[in-house]
Write a protein that holds these residues in place. Structure first.
Motif, PDB file in Angstrom:
ATOM      1  N   SER A 144      11.166  36.269  -0.902  1.00  0.00           N
ATOM      2  CA  SER A 144      10.420  37.529  -0.900  1.00  0.00           C
ATOM      3  C   SER A 144      11.264  38.664  -0.346  1.00  0.00           C
ATOM      4  O   SER A 144      11.301  39.762  -0.913  1.00  0.00           O
ATOM      5  CB  SER A 144       9.139  37.371  -0.076  1.00  0.00           C
ATOM      6  OG  SER A 144       8.409  38.570  -0.047  1.00  0.00           O
ATOM      7  N   LEU A 145      11.960  38.411   0.769  1.00  0.00           N
ATOM      8  CA  LEU A 145      12.719  39.479   1.413  1.00  0.00           C
ATOM      9  C   LEU A 145      14.028  39.788   0.698  1.00  0.00           C
ATOM     10  O   LEU A 145      14.485  40.929   0.708  1.00  0.00           O
ATOM     11  CB  LEU A 145      13.008  39.100   2.868  1.00  0.00           C
ATOM     12  CG  LEU A 145      11.804  39.118   3.822  1.00  0.00           C
ATOM     13  CD1 LEU A 145      12.220  38.654   5.206  1.00  0.00           C
ATOM     14  CD2 LEU A 145      11.186  40.509   3.903  1.00  0.00           C
ATOM     15  N   VAL A 146      14.632  38.776   0.070  1.00  0.00           N
ATOM     16  CA  VAL A 146      15.929  38.986  -0.569  1.00  0.00           C
ATOM     17  C   VAL A 146      15.782  39.480  -2.001  1.00  0.00           C
ATOM     18  O   VAL A 146      16.616  40.252  -2.486  1.00  0.00           O
ATOM     19  CB  VAL A 146      16.762  37.687  -0.524  1.00  0.00           C
ATOM     20  CG1 VAL A 146      18.048  37.827  -1.320  1.00  0.00           C
ATOM     21  CG2 VAL A 146      17.087  37.336   0.923  1.00  0.00           C
ATOM     22  N   GLN A 147      14.718  39.084  -2.702  1.00  0.00           N
ATOM     23  CA  GLN A 147      14.580  39.462  -4.099  1.00  0.00           C
ATOM     24  C   GLN A 147      13.342  40.323  -4.364  1.00  0.00           C
ATOM     25  O   GLN A 147      13.453  41.437  -4.864  1.00  0.00           O
ATOM     26  CB  GLN A 147      14.529  38.196  -4.967  1.00  0.00           C
ATOM     27  CG  GLN A 147      15.803  37.373  -4.889  1.00  0.00           C
ATOM     28  CD  GLN A 147      15.775  36.187  -5.829  1.00  0.00           C
ATOM     29  OE1 GLN A 147      15.249  36.257  -6.934  1.00  0.00           O
ATOM     30  NE2 GLN A 147      16.339  35.071  -5.398  1.00  0.00           N
ATOM     31  N   GLN A 151      13.062  44.586  -4.762  1.00  0.00           N
ATOM     32  CA  GLN A 151      12.646  45.037  -6.088  1.00  0.00           C
ATOM     33  C   GLN A 151      11.413  45.923  -5.982  1.00  0.00           C
ATOM     34  O   GLN A 151      11.323  46.983  -6.623  1.00  0.00           O
ATOM     35  CB  GLN A 151      12.348  43.823  -6.969  1.00  0.00           C
ATOM     36  CG  GLN A 151      12.062  44.145  -8.424  1.00  0.00           C
ATOM     37  CD  GLN A 151      11.858  42.886  -9.245  1.00  0.00           C
ATOM     38  OE1 GLN A 151      11.855  41.780  -8.733  1.00  0.00           O
ATOM     39  NE2 GLN A 151      11.673  43.060 -10.534  1.00  0.00           N
ATOM     40  N   PHE A 152      10.466  45.514  -5.157  1.00  0.00           N
ATOM     41  CA  PHE A 152       9.246  46.306  -4.976  1.00  0.00           C
ATOM     42  C   PHE A 152       9.564  47.646  -4.319  1.00  0.00           C
ATOM     43  O   PHE A 152       9.073  48.701  -4.754  1.00  0.00           O
ATOM     44  CB  PHE A 152       8.251  45.516  -4.119  1.00  0.00           C
ATOM     45  CG  PHE A 152       6.927  46.211  -3.921  1.00  0.00           C
ATOM     46  CD1 PHE A 152       5.910  46.066  -4.843  1.00  0.00           C
ATOM     47  CD2 PHE A 152       6.710  47.013  -2.810  1.00  0.00           C
ATOM     48  CE1 PHE A 152       4.699  46.708  -4.671  1.00  0.00           C
ATOM     49  CE2 PHE A 152       5.510  47.666  -2.624  1.00  0.00           C
ATOM     50  CZ  PHE A 152       4.491  47.510  -3.557  1.00  0.00           C
ATOM     51  N   SER A 310       6.913  41.838  -8.996  1.00  0.00           N
ATOM     52  CA  SER A 310       7.330  41.395  -7.658  1.00  0.00           C
ATOM     53  C   SER A 310       6.163  41.313  -6.685  1.00  0.00           C
ATOM     54  O   SER A 310       6.310  40.773  -5.585  1.00  0.00           O
ATOM     55  CB  SER A 310       8.394  42.339  -7.096  1.00  0.00           C
ATOM     56  OG  SER A 310       7.871  43.648  -6.924  1.00  0.00           O
ATOM     57  N   LEU A 311       5.008  41.835  -7.093  1.00  0.00           N
ATOM     58  CA  LEU A 311       3.869  41.905  -6.173  1.00  0.00           C
ATOM     59  C   LEU A 311       3.428  40.522  -5.717  1.00  0.00           C
ATOM     60  O   LEU A 311       3.110  40.311  -4.540  1.00  0.00           O
ATOM     61  CB  LEU A 311       2.704  42.646  -6.842  1.00  0.00           C
ATOM     62  CG  LEU A 311       1.493  42.931  -5.960  1.00  0.00           C
ATOM     63  CD1 LEU A 311       1.888  43.854  -4.822  1.00  0.00           C
ATOM     64  CD2 LEU A 311       0.372  43.560  -6.792  1.00  0.00           C
ATOM     65  N   GLU A 312       3.408  39.559  -6.648  1.00  0.00           N
ATOM     66  CA  GLU A 312       2.957  38.215  -6.282  1.00  0.00           C
ATOM     67  C   GLU A 312       3.878  37.598  -5.245  1.00  0.00           C
ATOM     68  O   GLU A 312       3.422  37.001  -4.264  1.00  0.00           O
ATOM     69  CB  GLU A 312       2.892  37.336  -7.528  1.00  0.00           C
ATOM     70  CG  GLU A 312       2.458  35.906  -7.201  1.00  0.00           C
ATOM     71  CD  GLU A 312       2.506  34.996  -8.408  1.00  0.00           C
ATOM     72  OE1 GLU A 312       2.218  33.802  -8.246  1.00  0.00           O
ATOM     73  OE2 GLU A 312       2.838  35.480  -9.509  1.00  0.00           O
ATOM     74  N   TRP A 313       5.198  37.726  -5.450  1.00  0.00           N
ATOM     75  CA  TRP A 313       6.133  37.157  -4.493  1.00  0.00           C
ATOM     76  C   TRP A 313       6.048  37.857  -3.143  1.00  0.00           C
ATOM     77  O   TRP A 313       6.193  37.228  -2.094  1.00  0.00           O
ATOM     78  CB  TRP A 313       7.551  37.229  -5.045  1.00  0.00           C
ATOM     79  CG  TRP A 313       7.858  36.136  -6.012  1.00  0.00           C
ATOM     80  CD1 TRP A 313       7.970  36.225  -7.365  1.00  0.00           C
ATOM     81  CD2 TRP A 313       8.081  34.771  -5.687  1.00  0.00           C
ATOM     82  NE1 TRP A 313       8.242  34.996  -7.911  1.00  0.00           N
ATOM     83  CE2 TRP A 313       8.329  34.079  -6.896  1.00  0.00           C
ATOM     84  CE3 TRP A 313       8.104  34.049  -4.487  1.00  0.00           C
ATOM     85  CZ2 TRP A 313       8.580  32.713  -6.945  1.00  0.00           C
ATOM     86  CZ3 TRP A 313       8.371  32.682  -4.536  1.00  0.00           C
ATOM     87  CH2 TRP A 313       8.600  32.035  -5.746  1.00  0.00           C
ATOM     88  N   GLN A 315       3.325  39.143  -1.922  1.00  0.00           N
ATOM     89  CA  GLN A 315       2.108  38.631  -1.307  1.00  0.00           C
ATOM     90  C   GLN A 315       2.338  37.225  -0.750  1.00  0.00           C
ATOM     91  O   GLN A 315       1.949  36.920   0.382  1.00  0.00           O
ATOM     92  CB  GLN A 315       0.976  38.607  -2.345  1.00  0.00           C
ATOM     93  CG  GLN A 315      -0.330  38.029  -1.840  1.00  0.00           C
ATOM     94  CD  GLN A 315      -0.961  38.887  -0.760  1.00  0.00           C
ATOM     95  OE1 GLN A 315      -0.697  40.083  -0.674  1.00  0.00           O
ATOM     96  NE2 GLN A 315      -1.772  38.276   0.085  1.00  0.00           N
ATOM     97  N   ASN A 316       2.974  36.349  -1.551  1.00  0.00           N
ATOM     98  CA  ASN A 316       3.267  34.997  -1.067  1.00  0.00           C
ATOM     99  C   ASN A 316       4.163  35.040   0.171  1.00  0.00           C
ATOM    100  O   ASN A 316       3.970  34.277   1.125  1.00  0.00           O
ATOM    101  CB  ASN A 316       3.960  34.184  -2.164  1.00  0.00           C
ATOM    102  CG  ASN A 316       3.005  33.769  -3.263  1.00  0.00           C
ATOM    103  OD1 ASN A 316       1.797  33.782  -3.082  1.00  0.00           O
ATOM    104  ND2 ASN A 316       3.544  33.418  -4.415  1.00  0.00           N
ATOM    105  N   GLY A 317       5.152  35.948   0.134  1.00  0.00           N
ATOM    106  CA  GLY A 317       6.043  36.067   1.285  1.00  0.00           C
ATOM    107  C   GLY A 317       5.318  36.537   2.535  1.00  0.00           C
ATOM    108  O   GLY A 317       5.612  36.074   3.638  1.00  0.00           O
ATOM    109  N   SER A 318       4.349  37.432   2.362  1.00  0.00           N
ATOM    110  CA  SER A 318       3.596  37.915   3.527  1.00  0.00           C
ATOM    111  C   SER A 318       2.735  36.802   4.113  1.00  0.00           C
ATOM    112  O   SER A 318       2.579  36.696   5.336  1.00  0.00           O
ATOM    113  CB  SER A 318       2.730  39.113   3.136  1.00  0.00           C
ATOM    114  OG  SER A 318       1.695  38.726   2.243  1.00  0.00           O
ATOM    115  N   ILE A 319       2.175  35.928   3.248  1.00  0.00           N
ATOM    116  CA  ILE A 319       1.389  34.797   3.743  1.00  0.00           C
ATOM    117  C   ILE A 319       2.295  33.832   4.514  1.00  0.00           C
ATOM    118  O   ILE A 319       1.947  33.380   5.618  1.00  0.00           O
ATOM    119  CB  ILE A 319       0.721  34.056   2.568  1.00  0.00           C
ATOM    120  CG1 ILE A 319      -0.273  34.983   1.839  1.00  0.00           C
ATOM    121  CG2 ILE A 319       0.005  32.810   3.070  1.00  0.00           C
ATOM    122  CD1 ILE A 319      -1.422  35.442   2.665  1.00  0.00           C
TER     123      ILE A 319
END
Length: 584
Positions: A144-147, A151-152, A310-313, A315-319
């Protein structure tokens, strides 16, 4: 849903601000590069708009030679495209460096906090929960943080610059862009209200599956011995089904989100084209203005879609980050007090009551005081609470009621490092790190010499181990390197305890992998080298209790008998009966 806490969304956002604050200079540099790249890209639609206006005027007979302007307009477009490409590359490069440094901060801090967790909490969490957080969640945060996050962020800043540029050309057409805001706001509010629960359920289901697989692998011999293969397969299948159900819920959620976002991304292009055409036909806007804004909106579609994808990733990264921060907030209990090695009160328990489930106490009202330098044996039936009592005495568990004093200080007030220097618990659960034999031994005493390492191995009956290895103490053991037998690994673990030289040693089946004769020899060796130190042993072989200074009989969570071997035999109670059965 989880044995370890999970941070709230507010705590997650605060932690992200903290991370960005640590790297504020590079973050500002990245933002400036993205903005500059977007501004450089704006030169193309502005120039094309001017060219369109000039050709339209020429076509209406307004005179002029629009072809002459191409001499500087085309090079300007080429320069702007090249500048945007270079600036975009620079922004992505710096953003990649920033992301990796933030990920490094997250990894290092998470590992520090995990290692600082109280052992009792680690045991309660279980293998699967920690394994899931240290592998799946850390990997999710890294992706999430690297890609996804770069991108977001890049897409967001770029779209913001393009929208501002459209407003600068024509406030009317710029306002038409806002038609996409209501559906985006509505669907995002609906999405985020449900996403945290659903995506956390996915991560928790993954942790359960990881735990199921890890437990089966760790206990594969037991599974085979009891014929539980089908039972464990069924258990794993149920964990897979729960994960699939959770993932289907997340897919259904995304299936409702993305169509609305995709439509909203293209909606500004449609509205600006229609409204611009009407206003141009009525003479309220020039062709250049309409062309410029339409091209700008077209340029904004690609970064908008990147944001959506990138929104899904994100969100997953924040969880996953919330799960890591939950561990981050759990620091090891303890204060700054230091136990006194010359204290008469080595370990003292008063009215100790403890239960893994508060409604089902394992120990009830235990009183016990250890004398300096004595050897105490704990005996009793399986499940009586001996191991739990040992962990209380080692300061690993904190009692629900009552008091524990170690080295004359309240256990709750002793710092974790000071506590481990004073008292060590050695169990049948051992671990060998994939490193040299010497490095594994020096975990107990980093400054120990090779001679001290060999002496410690000799005490635990493994004096010949270095000679059997190709490179002696420098031989790599564990993992795919030279494998030691379970008995040898247990001997290495006991040697670490000797090298650490704590004031109190608690042995919980620490010689279970050794033969009775070898275990007896090691215990005698330990008694010699640990003379003057306090040793507590959970005695499953009653010869250990016979040689102890005192024996404590634990039954149903209470100490029912306490005295020397001869005293308890003379009393004719539970210990005497156990001794008679032991000798047939």
């Amino acid at each position: 849903m989880s044995a370890l806490p999970i941070a709230s969304p507010a705590e997650t956002r605060a932690y992200l601000r903290l991370l960005i604050g640590r790297h504020r200079a590079r973050f500002l540099l990245v933002t400036a590069l993205i903005v500059t790249a977007a501004l450089a890209g704006m030169a193309t639609p502005y120039t094309v708009g001017a060219m369109t206006d000039a050709f339209a005027a020429w076509a209406r007979g307004g005179g002029g030679d629009p072809g002459a302007d191409l001499v500087w307009q085309i090079p300007l477009i080429l320069v702007s495209v090249l500048a945007q490409a270079v600036l975009t590359w620079a922004s992505y490069r710096n953003l990649a460096v920033l992301s990796e440094r933030i990920v490094a901060d997250v990894r290092e801090e998470f590992m520090e906090r995990t290692l600082a967790l109280p052992p009792a909490q680690v045991e309660a969490a279980g293998t699967g929960e920690l394994l899931s957080r240290t592998s799946l969640d850390v990997g999710q945060v890294q992706h999430s943080l690297v890609q996804a996050a770069p991108q977001f962020f890049t897409g967001f800043v770029t779209v913001a610059v393009y929208v501002a540029g459209a407003f600068a050309v024509s406030p009317v057409l710029g306002a038409a862009i806002l038609v996409a805001v209501p559906p985006i706001v509505i669907v995002m509010r609906w999405y985020f209200r449900r996403a945290f629960r659903i995506f956390h359920a996915v991560q928790a289901a993954r942790a359960d599956l990881t735990s199921a697989v890890a437990e089966t692998i760790d206990g594969v011999k037991t599974v085979e011995a009891l014929g539980w293969q089908r039972r464990r397969i069924a258990h794993t299948d149920r964990a897979i089904d729960r994960l699939l159900d959770a993932q289907f819920d997340s897919m259904r959620l995304r299936g409702k989100l993305f169509p609305v976002l995709d439509f909203s991304a293209f909606l500004p292009c449609l509205t600006t084209l229609l409204l611009g055409g009407i206003l141009t036909a009525n003479g309220q806007l020039t062709i250049a203005q309409t062309t410029t804004v339409v091209l700008v909106m077209q340029m904004a579609v690609a970064p908008s879609i990147e944001m959506i994808l990138s929104l899904e990733w994100v969100q997953n990264g924040s969880i996953s980050l919330a799960r890591l921060i939950g561990v981050r907030g759990e620091r090891a209990a303890g204060g700054t007090a230091e136990p006194e090695r010359d204290s008469d009160e080595i370990v003292e328990l008063k009215g100790v009551t403890f239960g893994y489930d508060p409604q089902k106490p394992v120990l009830t009202g235990v009183d016990l005081a250890l004398r300096r330098g004595e050897r105490l044996a704990l005996v009793g039936p399986t499940g009586a609470g001996k191991s739990t009592l040992a962990r209380i005495m080692a300061g690993i568990h904190r009692p629900d009621r009552g008091a524990v004093r170690i080295g004359g200080a309240e256990a709750d007030g002793i710092g974790e490092a000071a506590l481990r220097r004073f008292v060590i618990l050695a169990t049948q659960e051992y671990h060998l790190f994939n490193d040299t034999l010497a490095s594994n031994l020096r975990l107990g005493a980093p400054g120990a010499s090779d001679d001290q390492l060999r002496e410690a191995l000799t005490v635990v009956g493994a004096g010949g181990l270095p000679g059997r290895l190709a490179e002696g103490l420098d031989t790599k053991v564990g993992g795919r390197d030279h494998a030691l037998t379970p008995a040898e690994v247990q001997q290495v673990a006991l040697a670490r305890v000797i090298l650490a030289a704590p004031e109190v040693i608690v042995l919980d089946e620490a010689t279970s992998m050794l033969s009775p004769n070898a275990a007896s020899d090691i215990e005698q060796g330990l008694n010699r080298i640990l003379k003057g130190r306090t040793v507590v042993s959970i005695a499953h072989r009653l010869n250990t209790a016979h040689d102890a200074d005192r024996v404590a009989v634990v039954e149903r969570g209470r100490i029912t008998e306490l005295g020397s071997h001869d005293e308890l035999i003379a009393a004719g109670g539970s210990y005497a009966a156990l001794w008679r059965r032991w000798h047939g």
